[in-house]
Design a protein around this motif. Structure first.
Motif, PDB file in Angstrom:
ATOM      1  N   GLU A   1       3.090   1.263 -39.040  1.00 55.60           N
ATOM      2  CA  GLU A   1       2.978   2.534 -38.328  1.00 55.60           C
ATOM      3  C   GLU A   1       2.423   2.341 -36.920  1.00 55.60           C
ATOM      4  OE1 GLU A   1       0.202   6.410 -38.927  1.00 55.60           O
ATOM      5  OE2 GLU A   1       1.520   5.914 -40.603  1.00 55.60           O
ATOM      6  N   GLN A   2       1.440   1.458 -36.767  1.00 60.69           N
ATOM      7  CA  GLN A   2       0.837   1.196 -35.459  1.00 60.69           C
ATOM      8  C   GLN A   2       1.323  -0.117 -34.844  1.00 60.69           C
ATOM      9  OE1 GLN A   2      -0.760   3.445 -33.927  1.00 60.69           O
ATOM     10  NE2 GLN A   2      -0.931   4.842 -35.669  1.00 60.69           N
ATOM     11  N   LEU A   3       2.300  -0.762 -35.495  1.00 62.58           N
ATOM     12  CA  LEU A   3       2.847  -2.039 -35.009  1.00 62.58           C
ATOM     13  C   LEU A   3       1.722  -3.033 -34.718  1.00 62.58           C
ATOM     14  CD1 LEU A   3       5.656  -0.720 -32.641  1.00 62.58           C
ATOM     15  CD2 LEU A   3       5.888  -1.561 -34.972  1.00 62.58           C
ATOM     16  N   LEU A   4       0.824  -3.191 -35.696  1.00 67.36           N
ATOM     17  CA  LEU A   4      -0.322  -4.062 -35.536  1.00 67.36           C
ATOM     18  C   LEU A   4       0.082  -5.533 -35.504  1.00 67.36           C
ATOM     19  CD1 LEU A   4      -2.864  -2.488 -38.066  1.00 67.36           C
ATOM     20  CD2 LEU A   4      -2.712  -2.098 -35.604  1.00 67.36           C
ATOM     21  N   ARG A   5      -0.705  -6.332 -34.808  1.00 65.07           N
ATOM     22  CA  ARG A   5      -0.629  -7.775 -35.007  1.00 65.07           C
ATOM     23  C   ARG A   5      -1.136  -8.040 -36.418  1.00 65.07           C
ATOM     24  NH1 ARG A   5      -1.260 -11.398 -30.635  1.00 65.07           N
ATOM     25  NH2 ARG A   5      -1.738 -13.020 -32.161  1.00 65.07           N
ATOM     26  N   VAL A   6      -0.399  -8.807 -37.181  1.00 65.14           N
ATOM     27  CA  VAL A   6      -0.742  -9.015 -38.584  1.00 65.14           C
ATOM     28  C   VAL A   6      -0.706 -10.496 -38.928  1.00 65.14           C
ATOM     29  CG1 VAL A   6      -0.096  -8.514 -40.969  1.00 65.14           C
ATOM     30  CG2 VAL A   6       0.197  -6.760 -39.227  1.00 65.14           C
ATOM     31  N   SER A   7      -1.705 -10.944 -39.660  1.00 67.99           N
ATOM     32  CA  SER A   7      -1.658 -12.281 -40.260  1.00 67.99           C
ATOM     33  C   SER A   7      -2.010 -12.144 -41.735  1.00 67.99           C
ATOM     34  CB  SER A   7      -2.593 -13.262 -39.554  1.00 67.99           C
ATOM     35  OG  SER A   7      -3.891 -12.754 -39.432  1.00 67.99           O
ATOM     36  N   MET A   8      -1.207 -12.786 -42.567  1.00 65.65           N
ATOM     37  CA  MET A   8      -1.320 -12.643 -44.019  1.00 65.65           C
ATOM     38  C   MET A   8      -1.376 -14.014 -44.679  1.00 65.65           C
ATOM     39  SD  MET A   8      -0.982  -9.404 -45.260  1.00 65.65           S
ATOM     40  CE  MET A   8      -1.643  -8.215 -44.086  1.00 65.65           C
ATOM     41  N   GLU A   9      -2.423 -14.255 -45.445  1.00 63.62           N
ATOM     42  CA  GLU A   9      -2.506 -15.479 -46.245  1.00 63.62           C
ATOM     43  C   GLU A   9      -2.473 -15.016 -47.689  1.00 63.62           C
ATOM     44  OE1 GLU A   9      -3.314 -18.022 -48.641  1.00 63.62           O
ATOM     45  OE2 GLU A   9      -5.406 -17.890 -48.016  1.00 63.62           O
ATOM     46  N   LEU A  10      -1.321 -15.218 -48.332  1.00 58.91           N
ATOM     47  CA  LEU A  10      -1.045 -14.580 -49.617  1.00 58.91           C
ATOM     48  C   LEU A  10      -0.971 -15.592 -50.760  1.00 58.91           C
ATOM     49  CD1 LEU A  10       1.566 -12.026 -48.199  1.00 58.91           C
ATOM     50  CD2 LEU A  10      -0.910 -11.758 -48.438  1.00 58.91           C
TER      51      LEU A  10
ATOM     52  N   SER B   1      -7.114 -28.350 -47.092  1.00 59.96           N
ATOM     53  CA  SER B   1      -7.876 -27.442 -46.241  1.00 59.96           C
ATOM     54  C   SER B   1      -8.783 -28.212 -45.290  1.00 59.96           C
ATOM     55  CB  SER B   1      -8.714 -26.494 -47.092  1.00 59.96           C
ATOM     56  OG  SER B   1      -7.885 -25.718 -47.941  1.00 59.96           O
ATOM     57  N   ASN B   2      -8.740 -27.819 -44.012  1.00 65.55           N
ATOM     58  CA  ASN B   2      -9.544 -28.467 -42.985  1.00 65.55           C
ATOM     59  C   ASN B   2      -9.659 -27.508 -41.815  1.00 65.55           C
ATOM     60  OD1 ASN B   2     -10.309 -30.151 -40.665  1.00 65.55           O
ATOM     61  ND2 ASN B   2      -9.972 -31.872 -42.035  1.00 65.55           N
ATOM     62  N   ALA B   3     -10.868 -27.274 -41.323  1.00 62.58           N
ATOM     63  CA  ALA B   3     -11.054 -26.325 -40.226  1.00 62.58           C
ATOM     64  C   ALA B   3     -10.255 -26.714 -38.988  1.00 62.58           C
ATOM     65  CB  ALA B   3     -12.535 -26.217 -39.873  1.00 62.58           C
ATOM     66  N   ALA B   4      -9.963 -27.998 -38.820  1.00 64.02           N
ATOM     67  CA  ALA B   4      -9.245 -28.467 -37.639  1.00 64.02           C
ATOM     68  C   ALA B   4      -7.734 -28.406 -37.803  1.00 64.02           C
ATOM     69  CB  ALA B   4      -9.669 -29.900 -37.309  1.00 64.02           C
ATOM     70  N   ALA B   5      -7.245 -27.925 -38.940  1.00 66.12           N
ATOM     71  CA  ALA B   5      -5.812 -27.892 -39.223  1.00 66.12           C
ATOM     72  C   ALA B   5      -5.344 -26.457 -39.425  1.00 66.12           C
ATOM     73  CB  ALA B   5      -5.495 -28.722 -40.465  1.00 66.12           C
ATOM     74  N   PRO B   6      -4.079 -26.159 -39.099  1.00 61.70           N
ATOM     75  CA  PRO B   6      -3.554 -24.800 -39.285  1.00 61.70           C
ATOM     76  C   PRO B   6      -3.247 -24.522 -40.749  1.00 61.70           C
ATOM     77  CG  PRO B   6      -1.843 -26.226 -38.415  1.00 61.70           C
ATOM     78  CD  PRO B   6      -3.096 -27.049 -38.437  1.00 61.70           C
ATOM     79  N   PHE B   7      -3.899 -23.515 -41.303  1.00 61.60           N
ATOM     80  CA  PHE B   7      -3.739 -23.146 -42.709  1.00 61.60           C
ATOM     81  C   PHE B   7      -2.847 -21.914 -42.788  1.00 61.60           C
ATOM     82  CE2 PHE B   7      -4.624 -21.163 -46.689  1.00 61.60           C
ATOM     83  CZ  PHE B   7      -5.073 -22.145 -47.558  1.00 61.60           C
ATOM     84  N   GLY B   8      -1.788 -21.990 -43.607  1.00 63.96           N
ATOM     85  CA  GLY B   8      -0.924 -20.835 -43.783  1.00 63.96           C
ATOM     86  C   GLY B   8       0.385 -21.224 -44.429  1.00 63.96           C
TER      87      GLY B   8
END
Length: 487
Positions: free
Chosen positions: A252-261, A451-458
């Motif tokens: 509805e508001q065309l939000l920026r969205v990120s989803m980790e499902l 999992s690693n804080a320095a790596a992209p998770f998704g």
């Protein structure tokens, strides 16, 4: 130093809402209980936010946004660095709090505090590395200038299974980028988030930048926030079914969205694998967080020539694990989060057995108080079993076979999910082939943890979109502005 006890930890954690820098009760003055999943007893009562409380939290985030966006990047980074140090210094208190409300053994809770704190340190360093660019128009004349600006007020919905780290993984980049936030932690495990908010407040985060609302009416309180035109971003970690509904609301508001499902991670063991190492990796990939992780190995696909040896070794390791309350010494497997969750896991096991699977170890609920389920290995799991297609979220390892590399990749990709895949092999050429062929956002080769804080998770497909952590993580909270300059 005073001893860390259940009483001392619970008495020190905030139980109110944090709105605009003020810890206060909900407008309805009501509370809801937080339970210990190992005993079913009530730990504490926390404020039960209403729709009006949610609106007030967003009001505070909107009011703080302009000043926070212009705060010097170094200052934002130093706040995160201070919070990292405070979290690290309080590992024992935070670990005990997490174990009490979520159930995982203390050793794992300590690991989560370390992992979660690392996102604050990583993004403290990224705060000063937000870059734009300057270029000459290829046609000549004008200049091209790009700027990176904070997205703006962000609504964060975090899950119960990693109640601290899923908060720092979202809050860290938002703070670094200059975004204000409203955070709604899971009702099952709000205490770790409330404790984290208090730490960030102590570290110097200005009032209104981080607002935390706890509620027993998640959907009712969240929807008005998501539909509010002042909100600019939504980030959610949780089930695919809930994520789908939130994405619909965000449109509805065309939000920026990120989803980790959700996930349905395959764990591939090829014929040339080091079986001892593969079993070690399987234990990590399956049993981290009692199997209650979206990255948990959900299907063990093992080459037909080594499947019997692998399954037997895995069953020995799983069967030897000590189950009990996570605060007790020597316990390796805690309770599942709720009775409903345990019943769901048991239902998947029963379905597999009815279809012909063999129980090598476990396969039963543990009698007594708490939501315990015995670590379980299932062999000869047929293709139609639900345990191979649904996210298990518990200590159950279903083992099946493949014939060759093409069959392994085909079976691994035969899922709507695409978060992470694991593979054990000594063939370097195969590593490259399967890394490209596997339809997942992350691939672990000869390791049970990615999992690693320095790596992209998704992930991809129904596992969501967007990335958390790594250089990519901060860009989820930044917008690009292009300026055309005519000198």
């Amino acid at each position: 130093m005073a001893a860390v006890t259940q009483k001392s930890v619970l008495s020190s954690v905030p139980t109110q809402l944090l709105i605009g820098g003020e810890w206060r009760d909900s407008l309805s003055a009501t509370t809801f209980p937080v339970h210990d999943p190992a005993t079913g007893s009530v730990l504490v009562e926390v404020a039960d936010a209403t729709i009006a409380d949610g609106t007030a939290a967003l009001d505070a985030a909107v009011a703080a946004q302009a000043d926070w966006a212009t705060t010097a990047p170094r200052e934002r980074g130093e706040i995160l660095r201070c919070a990292f140090e405070l979290l690290t210094a309080r590992t024992e208190e935070l670990a005990l709090l997490m174990t009490l409300e979520m159930g995982k053994p203390l050793a794992e809770s300590r690991g989560e505090v370390t992992y979660g704190a690392e996102f604050l340190r990583w993004f403290s360093e990224e705060a000063v590395r937000i870059h734009g660019r300057y270029a000459v128009n290829p046609a000549g004349g004008s200049r091209l200038l790009t700027l990176q600006k904070p997205v703006g007020p962000t609504f964060m919905v975090t899950p119960w299974n990693f109640p601290l780290a899923m908060g720092t993984r979202k809050i860290g980049p938002a703070v670094a980028a200059g975004c204000t936030m409203v955070v709604k932690p899971a009702g099952e495990t709000p205490l770790s988030m409330l404790a984290l908010a208090a730490v960030l407040e102590e570290a110097g985060l200005p009032p209104g930048v981080l607002n935390v609302i706890t509620t027993s009416s998640s959907a009712e309180v969240s929807e008005p926030i998501i539909r509010d035109p002042r909100l600019r971003k939504l980030t959610f970690t949780g089930s695919t079914s809930v994520g789908r509904r939130l994405v619909e609301q965000s449109a509805e508001q065309l939000l920026r969205v990120s989803m980790e499902l959700g996930g349905n991670a395959p764990f591939l063991v090829f014929e040339d694998a080091d079986l001892d190492a593969a079993v070690d990796g399987a234990m990590l990939a399956k049993m981290r967080n009692i199997g209650e992780a979206c990255t948990s190995a959900n299907r063990f696909l093992v080459h037909e020539s080594v499947v019997d040896d692998f399954a037997a070794a895995l069953a020995r390791r799983m069967g030897a694990l000590t189950v009990g309350k996570g605060t007790k010494a020597g316990v390796e497997v805690g309770p599942l989060i709720t009775e409903t969750a345990r019943d769901g896991v048991d239902e998947l096991v029963r379905d597999a057995v009815e279809r012909g699977a063999t129980v090598l170890t476990g396969g039963v609920k543990v009698a007594g108080r708490g939501h315990f389920y015995a670590p379980t290995v299932l062999a000869d799991v047929p293709a139609g079993a639900r345990v191979l297609t649904e996210e298990i979220f518990g200590p159950v390892a279903p083992v099946t076979t493949f014939t060759d590399e093409a069959d392994a990749v085909r079976q691994a990709n035969a899922t709507e999910y695409g978060l992470v895949a694991y593979a054990y092999t000594r063939d370097h050429a195969r590593v490259l082939r399967i890394s490209e062929a596997l339809d997942f956002g992350m691939v672990g080769i000869n390791t049970g943890i990615v999992s690693n804080a320095a790596a992209p998770f998704g992930g991809v497909k129904h596992s969501g979109f967007g990335r958390e952590g790594g250089f990519e993580g901060i860009h989820e909270y930044l917008e690009t502005t292009y300026v055309s300059l005519n000198p």
